[in-house]
Design a protein around this motif. Structure first.
Motif, PDB file in Angstrom:
ATOM      1  N   LEU A 808       0.774  -0.873   0.293  1.00  0.00           N
ATOM      2  CA  LEU A 808      -0.051   0.130  -0.251  1.00  0.00           C
ATOM      3  C   LEU A 808       1.040   1.499  -0.163  1.00  0.00           C
ATOM      4  CD1 LEU A 808      -2.686  -1.180   2.666  1.00  0.00           C
ATOM      5  CD2 LEU A 808      -2.906  -1.210   0.217  1.00  0.00           C
ATOM      6  N   ARG A 809       1.841   1.330   0.578  1.00  0.00           N
ATOM      7  CA  ARG A 809       2.942   2.499   0.296  1.00  0.00           C
ATOM      8  C   ARG A 809       3.569   2.938  -0.567  1.00  0.00           C
ATOM      9  NH1 ARG A 809       5.184   6.537   4.430  1.00  0.00           N
ATOM     10  NH2 ARG A 809       6.877   6.793   3.439  1.00  0.00           N
ATOM     11  N   ASN A 811       2.029   1.999  -2.709  1.00  0.00           N
ATOM     12  CA  ASN A 811       0.908   2.842  -3.766  1.00  0.00           C
ATOM     13  C   ASN A 811       0.336   2.035  -4.858  1.00  0.00           C
ATOM     14  OD1 ASN A 811      -1.523   4.539  -4.287  1.00  0.00           O
ATOM     15  ND2 ASN A 811      -0.029   6.175  -6.193  1.00  0.00           N
ATOM     16  N   THR A 813      -2.655  -1.040  -6.673  1.00  0.00           N
ATOM     17  CA  THR A 813      -3.697  -1.118  -6.538  1.00  0.00           C
ATOM     18  C   THR A 813      -3.620  -2.581  -5.484  1.00  0.00           C
ATOM     19  OG1 THR A 813      -3.776  -1.740  -8.674  1.00  0.00           O
ATOM     20  CG2 THR A 813      -3.932   0.136  -8.658  1.00  0.00           C
ATOM     21  N   ARG A 832      -7.548  -5.938   3.877  1.00  0.00           N
ATOM     22  CA  ARG A 832      -7.414  -4.318   3.856  1.00  0.00           C
ATOM     23  C   ARG A 832      -8.456  -4.174   5.333  1.00  0.00           C
ATOM     24  NH1 ARG A 832      -6.605  -0.794   0.193  1.00  0.00           N
ATOM     25  NH2 ARG A 832      -7.586   0.017   0.880  1.00  0.00           N
ATOM     26  N   ASN A 846      -8.727   7.463   5.323  1.00  0.00           N
ATOM     27  CA  ASN A 846      -8.077   6.565   4.033  1.00  0.00           C
ATOM     28  C   ASN A 846      -7.282   5.199   5.001  1.00  0.00           C
ATOM     29  OD1 ASN A 846      -6.909   5.815   1.479  1.00  0.00           O
ATOM     30  ND2 ASN A 846      -8.998   6.490   1.081  1.00  0.00           N
ATOM     31  N   ASN A 848      -4.854   4.125   2.165  1.00  0.00           N
ATOM     32  CA  ASN A 848      -3.727   4.221   1.504  1.00  0.00           C
ATOM     33  C   ASN A 848      -3.546   5.482   1.699  1.00  0.00           C
ATOM     34  OD1 ASN A 848      -5.500   1.772   0.014  1.00  0.00           O
ATOM     35  ND2 ASN A 848      -4.356   2.267  -1.697  1.00  0.00           N
ATOM     36  N   ASP A 849      -3.938   6.424   2.227  1.00  0.00           N
ATOM     37  CA  ASP A 849      -3.382   7.668   3.281  1.00  0.00           C
ATOM     38  C   ASP A 849      -2.627   7.966   3.503  1.00  0.00           C
ATOM     39  OD1 ASP A 849      -4.552   9.190   0.411  1.00  0.00           O
ATOM     40  OD2 ASP A 849      -6.538  10.091   1.717  1.00  0.00           O
TER      41      ASP A 849
END
Length: 854
Positions: A808-809, A811, A813, A832, A846, A848-849
């Protein structure tokens, strides 16, 4: 429908002043004002049927209730004529009938004059009458008969007691006091028109004439215009008086009449043509008792007013007598010829061999030496032998002292030849056989104007004609001198026939000047009438302004001169372009002054004489000036000098106010030189600091951008490596599955044992763990110990959770992550969800953020 007078203001400019308000209201409808006369302080003027008189004390109107023909001052009395009553005079303000003037009832009187203490009355078409012993009778029957078919318009007594009568179609006639006709002036004489409307005589002798076409002026009545060939009005080339006849050489033949110094225009019979002379006549020469004529067709003599040809060939110019006038040398188109008088007849003897040049300009130095000048071939000396059988010719050119071969002429002065070239007058030196400039003539005429002709009259005066002037010098003891008096007649300079300039001298100082159209006879041309010139400024005009006349030249009756002229006149700087105009010589003098206008310090040359009656100055600098004007007449006399003092003010930017402002501005400027650099330095320091800070920020931004770029690059490398590992693991996993499937079909123990070894080697858990260790090492280097910090803060995270956090870091998918974790996409979603729980993330955050910013 207005009456008044003009009066100058303090600046000499005429201003109109109406006097109509002085007239009783019932008489103010003036219609036309015809005549105005002034007697003492009373002004009289005439309308169609009334006479008005106005003086400082009163206004009177005389209404005879009938038309009034004219109003005219005659001596100290005023006359007018009533059509139905007769002639009246105004005496002490009251009309008085002139005794026996009923003769003029229904006659149109046009003028009256006082001649020899007798009243002379002029009617339009009923003759001229004189009042003798209180009775009117015809003045002169001959004159009345002459005017019986001519309409008289006006009449005036001139300063020399002559009567000038103006007519409708025949110009002006001049009569003396005895009724003798002196002269007729008409269009042929130079008037613009023969319909004369008015005549005015000056005290100085000049006559002003108003005609249908304009205004003419007769200067002292000293010119006569003669047209020998009548209506043809051809050019005149020479004049000669012979046997009491005067002859005129024209381009239409030879004409003559009985010689008189004046002619009665009422009885003059006119000119007659000499028989056999038609065509171009070039010259006339009297030798002894014979008149020779040079003609385009040949050489002639004139006998009993008939032309007799004495040559066989054509083209002769001049004839000169030699050997006691028994022989004649003739200059023709093709050289020189000899004629001799034999048995009282002139006969052609020979043409001289060795010389064939056209000999129009020929003079006789002595019996054996002649000179011929050719306009473009040089000068020739002609020497005859003793018997005139042969000649010796010597040609002179630039090598002999002449300025050039062009424009050479020869003339006689005191019997000696003088030569005119392209510049200067030359004399021949017999010893050196060459030419040199005549210093005396050079001093008299200068060298700027080319001399066209030199003449000498019977009184030994030398007359000259240059390109721009005509006049004469008084001759003294046959010697030229710079002290001679020069008299210029410039208005005649352009009247001569170009290339054939000639002059005929008559007694009493009269001259006859042949022109392109007729002859001008000038009376008393050799008498000077110049007066001391007056340098008078007539007008001052500003060139860069409308309504720019600031001085008009007129002076009020209570002033001797305008204060504008005597005082200091100040002009603004915007008025620094000025035009000065001057009064010229009075018309009666028949000359024009020369002027020398200048301003000290502005004009480089303070002696620059000119005929222009004005001087302009443009954009004068500010300061004080004195304009000086000198004037001289044709004799060179210089009269009193006129001066005008004036000043041009400085421009606005040089005034005292602005000079003070300039001082203040100077100190402000000095202060600015000190303060502004300091302020500028501080500002520059601030700017530099701002620039430095901005540069640091930009450098930091560039570093961050570079670092981010490197991270992205590392992420791409890590992702690529992980994908490669995933793909390899997938292949190994398939091989393992296939090996396990094949193990079922193997019966040999040894083979089965080998397959189990292979399956053990393909076990990817240990391999994946080993590969993961390498991955975490490089990942933490790129992402600043992300995994290490994550395990430290969240120790409950499993290895699989850590892998998901790393992906996830990066980025990646969900679809990219599934094969890396060897699970389905749905499995990734479930992972997740579990991860959020372990991280204790709130629902609005979020995942991902969180990972990107951790």
């Amino acid at each position: 429908d207005e009456i008044g007078y003009f009066e100058p203001d303090n600046n000499g400019i005429l201003r109109f002043n109406s006097i109509k308000e002085r007239i009783p209201e019932k008489y103010r409808s003036l219609e036309d004002v015809w005549d105005i006369e002034v007697i003492d302080s009373t002004v009289y003027f005439r309308s169609v049927n009334k006479i008005y008189s106005i003086n400082p004390a009163s206004t009177d109107v005389y209404d005879p209730e009938q038309s009034i023909d004219f109003l005219k001052k005659c001596g100290s009395e005023l006359y007018f004529n009533c059509a139905k009553t007769g002639l009246f005079t105004i005496n002490e303000g009251e009309p008085k009938f002139v005794e026996n003037s009923q003769l003029f009832i229904d006659k149109l009187i046009v003028s009256v004059v006082q001649l020899d203490n007798q009243l002379v009355v002029f009617t339009s078409d009923d003759g001229i009458y004189v009042n003798k012993d209180s009775r009117f009778q015809p003045w002169n029957n001959t004159i009345n008969q002459f005017f019986s078919n001519k309409e008289i318009i006006t009449a005036e007594l001139t300063a020399d007691q002559h009567i000038a009568i103006g007519t409708a179609l025949h110009g002006i006639f001049l009569f003396n006091s005895n009724g003798l006709a002196i002269q007729q002036l008409d269009k042929k004489s130079g008037l613009q028109n023969n319909n004369i409307l008015s005549v005015f005589s000056e005290d100085e002798g000049g006559i002003w004439i108003g005609s249908s076409n304009g205004i003419d002026y007769i200067i002292n009545n000293n010119k006569r215009y003669i047209f020998p060939d009548g209506e043809q009005e051809g050019g005149i080339y020479d004049i000669a008086v012979h046997n009491d006849q005067i002859y005129f050489a024209t381009n239409n033949g030879l004409y003559f009449c009985k010689w008189k110094s004046t002619y009665d225009p009422l009885s003059f019979e006119g000119f007659k043509s000499v028989e056999q002379s038609s065509g171009q006549v070039w010259g006339l020469d009297t030798i002894g008792n014979t008149l020779f004529m040079g003609h385009n067709e040949g050489g002639y003599i004139i006998e009993e007013n008939k032309a007799k040809k004495i040559t066989q060939d054509a083209g002769y110019w001049r004839f000169i007598g030699v050997d006691n006038n028994t022989k004649v040398i003739a200059g023709g188109y093709n050289g020189l010829s000899l004629f001799e008088r034999i048995n009282d007849e002139w006969r052609f003897i020979r043409r001289f061999e060795g010389f064939s040049e056209s000999s129009r300009f020929i003079v006789k130095e002595n019996e054996k030496r002649f000179w011929v000048a050719h306009p473009y071939r040089g000068i020739f000396q002609i020497n005859f032998n003793e018997t005139y059988d042969s000649i010796y010719v010597r040609k002179y050119t630039e090598k002999d002292g002449l300025p050039s071969m062009l424009r050479n002429h020869v003339f006689l002065v005191d019997g000696l030849p003088v030569f005119a070239g392209e510049s200067n007058i030359y004399r021949y030196n017999n010893e050196s056989d060459s030419f040199s400039i005549d210093k005396d003539f050079e001093a008299l005429l200068g060298s700027k104007d080319r001399v066209l002709r030199i003449f000498q009259d019977p009184e030994k005066r030398i007359w000259y004609l240059t390109e721009n002037d005509f006049g004469y010098f008084e001759k003294d003891k046959n010697l030229l001198s710079t002290q001679l008096e020069k008299v210029s007649l410039p208005k005649l300079a352009d009247k001569f026939v170009n290339g054939f300039e000639a002059l005929h001298f008559v007694e009493n100082g009269h001259i006859m000047l042949p022109t392109e159209s007729g002859v001008i006879q000038v009376l008393n041309a050799g008498q000077t009438n110049s007066t001391i010139p007056q340098a008078v400024i007539s007008r001052i005009v500003l060139l860069n302004h409308k309504d720019s006349t600031i001085y008009g030249g007129y002076v009020h009756s209570n002033q001797s001169t305008s204060p504008l002229i005597t005082g200091l006149t100040k002009f603004k700087y915007t008025q620094n372009s000025i035009r000065f105009e001057f009064f010229n010589a009075p018309f009666s003098q028949g000359e024009e002054y020369q002027f020398n206008p200048y301003i000290e310090g502005i004009d480089e040359n303070n002696s620059n004489w000119t005929e222009e009656a004005y001087k302009e100055y443009a954009r004068l600098p500010h300061g004080n000036y004195t304009f000086t004007l000198e004037a001289r007449n044709k004799k060179g006399d210089i009269g009193p000098v006129s001066r005008v003092d004036f000043s041009v003010e400085p421009p606005w930017y040089q005034s005292q106010l602005f000079q003070s402002i300039y001082v203040i501005m100077f100190f402000l400027f000095i202060s600015g030189l000190i303060l502004i650099p300091r302020s500028k330095y501080r500002k520059q320091v601030r700017v530099l600091k701002g620039v430095q800070e901005k540069s640091d920020d930009e450098i930091m931004q560039l570093k961050n951008e570079k670092l981010e770029s490197e991270i992205n690059f590392k992420n791409q490398q890590l992702a690529s490596s992980m994908m490669h590992l995933v793909q390899k693991n997938e292949v190994l996993h398939k091989v393992k599955k296939e090996a396990e499937r094949l193990k079922k079909y193997v019966n040999e123990p040894q083979a089965e044992k080998e397959l189990r070894k292979l399956i053990s080697l393909l076990s990817n858990d240990e391999r994946l763990d080993e590969d993961w260790e390498k991955f975490t090492y490089y990942f933490d280097q790129v992402h600043t110990d992300f995994l290490r910090r994550l395990k430290s803060q969240y120790p409950k995270l499993s290895p699989k959770d850590q892998k998901l956090c790393a992906y996830l870091r990066m980025n990646l998918t969900t679809k990219d992550i599934a094969p890396m974790l060897n699970i389905s996409v749905r499995g990734v979603e479930i992972s997740r969800y579990r991860l959020r729980k372990k991280l204790e993330l709130e629902g609005d955050k979020n995942l991902n953020d969180f990972m990107m910013n951790y």
